[in-house]
Design an enzyme around this catalytic site. Structure first.
Site: not given
Ligand code: PMP
Length: 415
Positions: A120, A197, A200, A223, A363
């Site tokens: 991401h 990270d 998910q 999440k 993203c």
């Molecule tokens: N890493 C992953 C794998 C994600 O899915 C997301 C959210 N889509 C993020 C990072 C970023 O998270 P946040 O927008 O809550 O900071």
């Protein structure tokens, strides 16, 4: 209910009663159960006050509930000490805190950071910028045909130059689970630190940072049924203690004089400059308790069941292709493409039938580019989803064909 969890779960989420259709965009953010909403309101109605400045009873109460939330997160992650849990505003903030905090002390010309090809942007751009600024190299470990980081190719990239590895636990695009314990062990054998990270992963599985042997582990409350604006940076004590605070300010110092060097307070406060989001931490703790009450094994089994059910049902649809192999290591996400229909158009078609999904590049455009896709349509599941939600999505997808919608959607293109 057509799942593993009972139908009564749906009644825990007030927003579900206000909307028709199916919410299948949980990887973007989950809905919040009443227990979380009540915990946040409860905090503001009974304890609201600034923390760490305990000159009065409410201040002490607010500090206590904040620190209790930290203990709850520590327990949920299997961390050794509560000080290893730093509250951030989310995963993005947590990754940036580590990238900024390690900075030039870890990287420079001749060194490298290794990320995976599925990251991401929030776990890619902080490292890319850091590499650019320090003259380090950014290496990218390839993803295999199952949609997971290829352990052999990853290991081949390790070496004395690689000081840090940043990798996602679960792909936000494909829902595939990376063999993070193996990746971490390989990285450690070559002397690299590892940031995982877990944005998910935490919603769908029990994470034990010590069993994984992760150096840093990040996730977002929103999440995992908690509020927006709160996240967690877990880090091994010695590593967090060595981080240069990305932000400095109130609450981080023992006292500042005009002439003496600044003396910072110990962890975790030295990494939490400014007034913390206490209600966010309290809401996150309530969310983790809610999942414990449902039963972590049942939550995982429910989410896995819906992935397998969705993959089975989607196989009935000609022209619909599931990307990767989410059924092999199911984790709440199924990504698909519909032949000849742009993912945005599929999304609009589903939206017209009250089915909420995410479509596009999630993203992670460099990953989508490597897959040769313009984007995907992502179904992502939570504890309140049912087989009926999947059926509704499958029925709607069955009629998503070029020209199957009346609006002249500007994004219409062919894959
Ligand atoms: N890493 C992953 C794998 C994600 O899915 C997301 C959210 N889509 C993020 C990072 C970023 O998270 P946040 O927008 O809550 O900071």
């Amino acid at each position: 209910l057509g799942g593993v969890l009972p139908a009564s779960v749906r009644a825990d989420f007030p927003i579900l009663a206000t909307r028709p259709g199916a919410y299948l965009d949980n990887a973007a953010t989950t809905h919040k159960p009443r227990a979380v909403l009540d915990a946040i309101t409860g905090y503001y109605t009974t304890a609201n006050s600034n923390t760490g400045r305990g000159y009065h009873e409410l201040g002490r109460l607010s500090t206590d509930v904040f620190e209790q939330a930290r203990h709850d997160v520590q327990r949920a992650l299997g961390a050794e000490r509560p000080e290893e849990v730093v509250f951030t505003s989310g995963t993005t903030d947590a990754v940036n805190a580590v990238a900024d905090g390690l900075g030039r002390r870890l990287l420079g010309p001749g060194s490298a950071v290794l990320v995976s090809g599925m990251e991401h942007n929030s776990n890619l751009l902080p490292w890319r910028r850091l590499a650019e600024e320090t003259g380090a190299e950014l290496l990218v470990a390839p993803v295999d045909g199952h949609g997971r980081v290829d352990v052999e190719k990853f290991t081949a990239l390790l070496g004395p130059r690689v000081r840090l590895v940043a990798v996602s636990h679960v792909s936000n695009v494909l829902g595939t689970v990376n063999p993070v314990a193996e990746l971490i062990a390989a990285a450690h054998r070559h002397g690299a630190l590892v940031l995982v990270d877990g944005a998910q992963a935490v919603p769908h599985r029990t994470v034990d940072v010590r069993a994984l042997d992760a150096d840093f582990y990040c996730f977002s409350a929103h999440k995992v049924y908690g509020p927006m604006g709160t996240g967690v940076l877990y880090g091994r004590y010695d590593l967090l203690d060595g981080l240069r605070p990305a932000r400095v300010g109130g609450g981080t110092v023992k006292g500042v004089s005009a002439t003496e060097p600044v003396r910072y307070v110990p962890l975790p406060a030295r990494l939490e400059a400014g007034t913390p989001n206490v209600a966010g931490a309290v809401g996150l703790a309530a969310a983790l308790r809610y999942l414990d009450d449902l039963g972590r094994d049942a939550v995982r089994a429910h989410d896995e069941h819906l992935v397998r059910y969705a993959v089975r049902r989607l196989a009935e649809l000609p022209g619909v292709r599931v990307v990767g192999s989410p059924e092999e290591t199911p984790s709440g996400i199924v990504s698909l493409v519909v032949d000849g229909v742009h993912p945005y158009d599929v999304g609009a078609h589903l939206d017209g039938r009250d089915i909420a999904v995410r479509c596009g590049v999630h993203c992670a455009s460099t990953f989508l580019d490597s897959l040769g896709l313009l984007g995907t349509v992502r179904l992502s599941f939570a504890v309140y989803n049912t087989e009926a939600d999947v059926d509704a999505a499958v029925d709607a997808l069955a009629t998503a064909r070029p020209g199957s919608w009346t609006a002249d959607h500007p994004t219409t293109r062919f894959l």
